[in-house]
Design an enzyme around this catalytic site. Sequence first.
Site, PDB file in Angstrom:
ATOM      1  N   GLU A  25       1.182  -0.921   0.115  1.00 47.05           N
ATOM      2  CA  GLU A  25       0.340  -0.203  -0.334  1.00 47.05           C
ATOM      3  C   GLU A  25       0.816   1.354  -0.155  1.00 47.05           C
ATOM      4  O   GLU A  25       2.267   1.159   0.063  1.00 47.05           O
ATOM      5  CB  GLU A  25      -0.744  -0.241   1.591  1.00 47.05           C
ATOM      6  CG  GLU A  25      -0.335  -0.073   3.040  1.00 47.05           C
ATOM      7  CD  GLU A  25      -0.692   0.401   3.804  1.00 47.05           C
ATOM      8  OE1 GLU A  25      -1.560   1.555   3.567  1.00 47.05           O
ATOM      9  OE2 GLU A  25      -1.494  -0.136   4.542  1.00 47.05           O
ATOM     10  N   LYS A 159      -3.046  -2.161  15.784  1.00 52.50           N
ATOM     11  CA  LYS A 159      -2.561  -1.728  17.115  1.00 52.50           C
ATOM     12  C   LYS A 159      -3.769  -1.005  17.858  1.00 52.50           C
ATOM     13  O   LYS A 159      -4.952  -1.514  17.936  1.00 52.50           O
ATOM     14  CB  LYS A 159      -2.538   0.050  16.887  1.00 52.50           C
ATOM     15  CG  LYS A 159      -0.995   0.256  15.816  1.00 52.50           C
ATOM     16  CD  LYS A 159      -0.680   1.507  16.308  1.00 52.50           C
ATOM     17  CE  LYS A 159       0.591   1.731  15.332  1.00 52.50           C
ATOM     18  NZ  LYS A 159       0.254   1.229  13.740  1.00 52.50           N
TER      19      LYS A 159
END
Length: 307
Positions: A25, A159
Site C-alpha cells: 500500500e 494497534k
Amino acid sequence: MNQHLVCSSEVKTALENGGAVVALETTIISHGFNYPENLECGRECERVIREEGAVPATIGIVDGRIVIGLDDDEIRRFAGDRSIPKCSRRDAAAIVAREGCGATTVAATMLFARMAGIRFFATGGIGGVHRGANQTFDISADLEELAQTEVAVICAGAKSILDIPLTLEYLETGGVTVLGYGTGAFPAFYLRDSGCAVDYRVENAGEAARMFKIKEELGLKGGVLICNPIPLKDEMESAFINGKIQAALDEAQKQGISGKAVTPFLLAELHKTTGGKSVEANKALVFNNARTAAQIALAYRELAGRS
Ligand code: PSU
Ligand code: MN
C-alpha cells in the site's frame, strides 16, 4: 484489465505466468512514516519480496491512473508529498475523475489488487473499530473491504489505539477468517499478543496458502486476515507502549482530531513520544510481513500447480 488500471510490465508478466505477486500500500508511505524513512521502508519491502523470489506491486493512484507496480520515481513522489490524500474505497472514483493522486489504504489496496488479479497483500496493521466508536462511529472501511474482497492480507494485527475485541467482533460479523501465523494470539502490532485469540492457527506458508485456496474453491467472498506477530527481538515493552498510546489518544481528543486524520495523527504522535522506538518496531514488523507474504504467495503458486 480495467481501463483505469495500469500494470507495470514486471507485474503484468508475473501475473500472466501465474507468478507470485505481493501487493503493497501507499498510505503507509505517504502517511505512516516521515521522509526519508518512508522511502527507505517502501523500497525495503520491495527488496525483501524480491529476495524471496516473488514480485512486489506497490499500488497507488498517480494523476488519475491506478498504478499496479509503482516505479522508483513514483514511490519517491508518494514519500515526498504528505499532501497526497489517503484513498479508501469511497475516494477511488473521485480521485480518478479529477486526475489526482491517492495514497491507497488497506481497503483501496485490496480493491485494486483484486481488480488486477493479485491475491496477497502485505501491510503493517489494519484499520479497525476505534475506541469510543459507540459515540464516533469511527470504524475503518478496511473491515468492510475484508468482508467483500478476495485478498489475503498479511499484517501484524491491529494497534491498541483501536478497540481490538470490537475489531474482532466486527470481522466475525463480516465472515472474515482470522489466522494466527505461528501463534494462537491476535497480535497488537508493537506487541506479539493483544490478549485476544485468533480463530485458527497456521504454522507455515503452505498451511496459510492452502486455507486461502480452499476458501476460493468454496467460492466464499471476502478476504482472509493472516496475523503475523512482530519478531520477538523487535517487540516493544508493553507498559511503555501502552502508556504512550493512551497519551496519544488523549492528545487526539484534546485537539479534536477526527475522520481520516485520526490514524496518521496517532502514528505520528507515537513516533514522536517514543523517541523513534515505535518507528523501529513498525519497520521491523512491516518487513517481516513482506517476507511472509512472499513465502505464502510462492506456496500458493506451488499448490496451484504452476512453477
Ligand atoms: N494502521 C497502522 N498503520 C497505518 C495504517 C493503519 O498501524 O499506516 C493505515 C493503513 O493504510 C490503513 C489505514 O488502511 O491507516 C486505516 O485508516 P482509517 O482508520 O482512517 O480507515
Ligand atoms: Mn476512520
